[in-house]
Design a protein around this motif. Structure first.
Motif, PDB file in Angstrom:
ATOM      1  N   ARG A 259       0.587  -1.213  -0.020  1.00 10.19           N
ATOM      2  CA  ARG A 259      -0.019  -0.113  -0.066  1.00 10.19           C
ATOM      3  C   ARG A 259       0.641   1.394   0.049  1.00 10.19           C
ATOM      4  N   LYS A 260       1.962   1.043   0.756  1.00 13.82           N
ATOM      5  CA  LYS A 260       2.939   2.380   0.776  1.00 13.82           C
ATOM      6  C   LYS A 260       3.622   2.534  -0.585  1.00 13.82           C
ATOM      7  N   HIS A 261       3.887   1.354  -1.289  1.00 15.42           N
ATOM      8  CA  HIS A 261       4.741   1.503  -2.449  1.00 15.42           C
ATOM      9  C   HIS A 261       3.517   2.060  -3.587  1.00 15.42           C
ATOM     10  N   LYS A 262       2.435   1.549  -3.524  1.00 11.98           N
ATOM     11  CA  LYS A 262       1.562   1.844  -4.461  1.00 11.98           C
ATOM     12  C   LYS A 262       1.019   3.321  -4.643  1.00 11.98           C
ATOM     13  N   LYS A 263       1.124   3.761  -3.209  1.00  8.13           N
ATOM     14  CA  LYS A 263       0.878   5.111  -2.966  1.00  8.13           C
ATOM     15  C   LYS A 263       1.665   6.085  -4.006  1.00  8.13           C
ATOM     16  N   ALA A 264       2.833   5.843  -3.742  1.00  2.52           N
ATOM     17  CA  ALA A 264       3.836   6.525  -4.417  1.00  2.52           C
ATOM     18  C   ALA A 264       3.944   6.295  -5.882  1.00  2.52           C
ATOM     19  N   MET A 265       3.691   5.213  -6.257  1.00  3.80           N
ATOM     20  CA  MET A 265       3.396   5.206  -7.880  1.00  3.80           C
ATOM     21  C   MET A 265       2.372   5.677  -8.351  1.00  3.80           C
ATOM     22  N   LYS A 266       1.353   5.790  -7.690  1.00  2.00           N
ATOM     23  CA  LYS A 266       0.072   6.633  -8.197  1.00  2.00           C
ATOM     24  C   LYS A 266       0.096   8.058  -7.921  1.00  2.00           C
ATOM     25  N   ALA A 267       0.975   8.477  -7.238  1.00  2.00           N
ATOM     26  CA  ALA A 267       1.238   9.948  -7.068  1.00  2.00           C
ATOM     27  C   ALA A 267       1.916  10.253  -8.471  1.00  2.00           C
ATOM     28  N   ALA A 268       2.954   9.539  -8.842  1.00  2.00           N
ATOM     29  CA  ALA A 268       3.652  10.026  -9.828  1.00  2.00           C
ATOM     30  C   ALA A 268       2.828   9.911 -11.041  1.00  2.00           C
ATOM     31  N   LEU A 269       2.010   8.866 -11.293  1.00  3.13           N
ATOM     32  CA  LEU A 269       1.284   8.705 -12.560  1.00  3.13           C
ATOM     33  C   LEU A 269       0.063   9.893 -12.452  1.00  3.13           C
ATOM     34  N   ALA A 270      -0.274  10.184 -11.216  1.00  2.00           N
ATOM     35  CA  ALA A 270      -1.515  11.068 -11.444  1.00  2.00           C
ATOM     36  C   ALA A 270      -1.167  12.616 -11.796  1.00  2.00           C
ATOM     37  N   LYS A 271       0.325  12.831 -11.935  1.00  2.00           N
ATOM     38  CA  LYS A 271       0.642  13.938 -12.390  1.00  2.00           C
ATOM     39  C   LYS A 271       0.491  14.068 -14.169  1.00  2.00           C
ATOM     40  N   PHE A 272      -0.163  13.005 -14.711  1.00  2.00           N
ATOM     41  CA  PHE A 272      -0.477  13.015 -16.095  1.00  2.00           C
ATOM     42  C   PHE A 272      -1.922  12.890 -16.346  1.00  2.00           C
ATOM     43  N   PRO A 273      -2.460  14.241 -16.850  1.00  2.00           N
ATOM     44  CA  PRO A 273      -4.023  14.034 -17.072  1.00  2.00           C
ATOM     45  C   PRO A 273      -4.272  12.957 -17.707  1.00  2.00           C
ATOM     46  N   GLN A 274      -3.788  12.502 -18.796  1.00  2.00           N
ATOM     47  CA  GLN A 274      -4.109  11.423 -19.602  1.00  2.00           C
ATOM     48  C   GLN A 274      -4.371   9.918 -18.942  1.00  2.00           C
ATOM     49  N   VAL A 275      -3.934   9.991 -17.798  1.00  2.00           N
ATOM     50  CA  VAL A 275      -4.041   8.518 -16.973  1.00  2.00           C
ATOM     51  C   VAL A 275      -5.411   8.554 -16.314  1.00  2.00           C
ATOM     52  N   LYS A 276      -5.879   7.606 -16.382  1.00  2.00           N
ATOM     53  CA  LYS A 276      -7.088   7.286 -15.594  1.00  2.00           C
ATOM     54  C   LYS A 276      -6.893   5.777 -14.702  1.00  2.00           C
ATOM     55  N   PHE A 277      -7.334   6.086 -13.458  1.00  2.00           N
ATOM     56  CA  PHE A 277      -6.971   4.800 -12.743  1.00  2.00           C
ATOM     57  C   PHE A 277      -8.307   3.945 -12.736  1.00  2.00           C
ATOM     58  N   ARG A 278      -7.885   2.661 -12.365  1.00  2.00           N
ATOM     59  CA  ARG A 278      -8.755   1.624 -12.112  1.00  2.00           C
ATOM     60  C   ARG A 278      -9.751   1.793 -10.980  1.00  2.00           C
ATOM     61  N   GLN A 279     -10.868   1.743 -11.094  1.00  2.00           N
ATOM     62  CA  GLN A 279     -12.150   1.834 -10.080  1.00  2.00           C
ATOM     63  C   GLN A 279     -11.889   0.868  -9.012  1.00  2.00           C
ATOM     64  N   ILE A 280     -11.607   1.291  -7.761  1.00  2.00           N
ATOM     65  CA  ILE A 280     -11.593   0.709  -6.703  1.00  2.00           C
ATOM     66  C   ILE A 280     -12.728   0.982  -5.783  1.00  2.00           C
ATOM     67  N   PRO A 281     -13.721   0.014  -5.464  1.00  2.00           N
ATOM     68  CA  PRO A 281     -14.874   0.286  -4.680  1.00  2.00           C
ATOM     69  C   PRO A 281     -14.651   0.651  -3.380  1.00  2.00           C
ATOM     70  N   ASP A 282     -13.714   0.001  -2.738  1.00  2.00           N
ATOM     71  CA  ASP A 282     -13.256   0.578  -1.353  1.00  2.00           C
ATOM     72  C   ASP A 282     -11.721   0.682  -1.271  1.00  2.00           C
ATOM     73  N   GLU A 283     -11.283   1.896  -1.280  1.00  2.00           N
ATOM     74  CA  GLU A 283      -9.787   2.128  -1.603  1.00  2.00           C
ATOM     75  C   GLU A 283      -9.031   1.437  -0.193  1.00  2.00           C
ATOM     76  N   ASN A 284      -9.645   1.726   0.954  1.00  2.00           N
ATOM     77  CA  ASN A 284      -9.059   0.915   2.029  1.00  2.00           C
ATOM     78  C   ASN A 284      -8.978  -0.581   1.881  1.00  2.00           C
ATOM     79  N   GLY A 285      -9.527  -1.191   0.870  1.00  2.00           N
ATOM     80  CA  GLY A 285      -9.671  -2.520   0.884  1.00  2.00           C
ATOM     81  C   GLY A 285      -8.820  -3.155  -0.451  1.00  2.00           C
ATOM     82  N   ASP A 286      -7.942  -2.270  -0.819  1.00  2.00           N
ATOM     83  CA  ASP A 286      -7.198  -2.619  -1.838  1.00  2.00           C
ATOM     84  C   ASP A 286      -6.012  -3.390  -1.431  1.00  2.00           C
ATOM     85  N   SER A 287      -5.628  -4.578  -1.893  1.00  2.00           N
ATOM     86  CA  SER A 287      -4.434  -5.263  -1.520  1.00  2.00           C
ATOM     87  C   SER A 287      -3.270  -4.749  -2.177  1.00  2.00           C
TER      88      SER A 287
END
Ligand SMILES: *Cc1c(COP(=O)(O)O)cnc(C)c1O
Length: 401
Positions: A259-287
């Motif tokens: 979860r810690k590592h994914k957060k950092a990867m997501k922050a890097a990808l979120a800088k690009f407006p063309q990137v859309k993330f997969r829908q996660i119905p409960d973010e706290n429950g993401d493995s």
């Protein structure tokens, strides 16, 4: 993603216990085993972690699916709704059990959608095999409601989703039965192994019996045990369970790191407006085993994959473009579309529910062509994570301009 990154002294100790007694078999031999019941302990830990009454360990995730299908009464001629994005074992389990897979659409959760399931239902539909792909869950509440409304068995293939949850409830506990894999690539590993979980006592007994030639496991004379049903050998051995036992004790740490590592990867990808993330119905429950994202179209996606490789991201982690993968998406399953098998299966004798060569799954096709998944590893250092996110940003800047 993989618990195999953490193989160490704990795993060796559990295996050593088994080696000392030589009882490699999970049942009986009470006196010789000196109190070592690795499979039983592994099952208890699996049940506790998922908050269920019963867990049964078996030889693989594939056999977990086969056992679950049979125990739920799904067999010859029964239509089961499946996704076209899964690991092919889900489909093989259905086919070899005699059932007829009916492919339905996914949505941006990367799992079957409720609309997709609804459209695929026919009078012959008996079950939905819901696969929680890449470590996170489907829109489970709506799917549970639909299965109740239509009186369908909900079987969850949670092979990739140990540790995923929705509103605090574990993946694999929403349907009648949940199936795990502990192969070498999964969140925790036994080398080879699987697990079936349920809260249904009668179903648990069928699972336990079916996976061991129908043995009822009552008494201490194996040859004289009763055999209420026909089964087969889907047993796990004590060596594999020993590794699984050490691994499941590390699951909280694995999830926390991912979860810690994914957060950092997501922050890097979120800088690009063309990137859309997969829908996660409960973010706290993401493995958090995979960092999944979409680009606007196939051409751009291929460009980004190439740029990630050129930047050296493949040396740091796995880059999955599932659209081209031979085992996870139906596009390249020529053998399956042609139903090529060494021996006749029930589907060869029955009316096929769909023309597998001409499936109409435009939503799935579109999503898959635009999806990239980066493997989230457990054991990265902060420096390695920084190196990775820097390279991801460089790659996307060069590909997207
Ligand atoms: C890995 C996997 C399986 C099969 O598990 P094995 O242990 O490799 O047999 C089944 N379904 C899904 C979704 C998987 O990812």
């Amino acid at each position: 993603m993989p618990g195999s990154e953490l193989f160490g002294a704990e795993e060796r100790k559990e295996v050593q216990d088994v080696l000392e007694t030589g009882v490699l078999f999970r049942y009986n031999h009470d006196a010789q085993r000196k109190g070592h019941w690795k499979t039983r302990e592994f099952e208890a830990a699996l049940a506790k972690f998922n908050g269920v009454q019963y867990a049964h360990a078996c030889s693989s995730g594939s056999t977990a699916v086969a056992i679950a299908m049979a125990a739920c009464g799904l067999g010859a001629g029964d239509e089961v709704i499946v996704p076209a994005f899964t690991y092919i074992a889900t489909i093989e389990g259905a086919l070899l059990g005699g059932a007829l897979p009916v492919f339905a659409e996914i949505d941006d959760t990367l799992c079957l959608s409720v609309e997709g399931i609804r459209k695929a239902i026919t009078p012959k539909t008996k079950a939905v095999v819901l696969v929680h792909m890449c470590g996170s869950m489907a829109n489970i509440e709506e799917i549970v409601a639909l299965c109740k409304e239509k009186n369908l068995v909900l079987l969850e293939d949670t092979a990739q989703a140990l540790g995923a949850s929705y509103k605090g409830r574990a993946a694999g506990t929403f349907g009648k039965v949940g199936c795990f894999s502990f192969d070498f690539f999964k969140i925790i590993t036994c080398g080879e192994g699987g697990g079936v979980i349920t809260n249904d006592k009668a179903l648990y007994h069928l699972i336990d019996q079916f996976s061991d030639h129908g043995h009822d496991h009552v008494g201490d004379n194996r040859g004289m045990e009763a055999h209420p049903i026909i089964g087969f050998n889907y047993r796990i051995g004590e060596m594999n369970s020993a590794v699984g036992l050490a691994q499941i004790r590390k699951i909280d740490y694995i999830l926390q790191q991912q979860r810690k590592h994914k957060k950092a990867m997501k922050a890097a990808l979120a800088k690009f407006p063309q990137v859309k993330f997969r829908q996660i119905p409960d973010e706290n429950g993401d493995s958090a085993t995979f960092m999944d994202f979409f680009l606007p179209d196939e051409a751009t996606t291929r460009k980004v994959v190439a740029a990630l490789k050129a930047e050296g991201v493949a040396n740091l982690t796995g880059i999955q473009y599932w659209y081209d993968n031979n085992y996870h998406y139906i596009r390249n399953w020529e053998h399956l579309k042609a139903l090529k098998s060494p021996a006749k299966m029930p589907i060869h004798l029955l009316e096929k529910p769909q023309d597998y060569n001409n499936l109409d799954l435009p939503i799935t096709e579109n999503l898959m062509s635009r999806l990239i998944s980066l493997v989230v590893k457990v054991a990265w250092t902060d420096e390695q994570l920084k190196e990775l996110t820097t390279k991801i940003e460089k790659a996307l800047t060069s590909a997207l301009g």
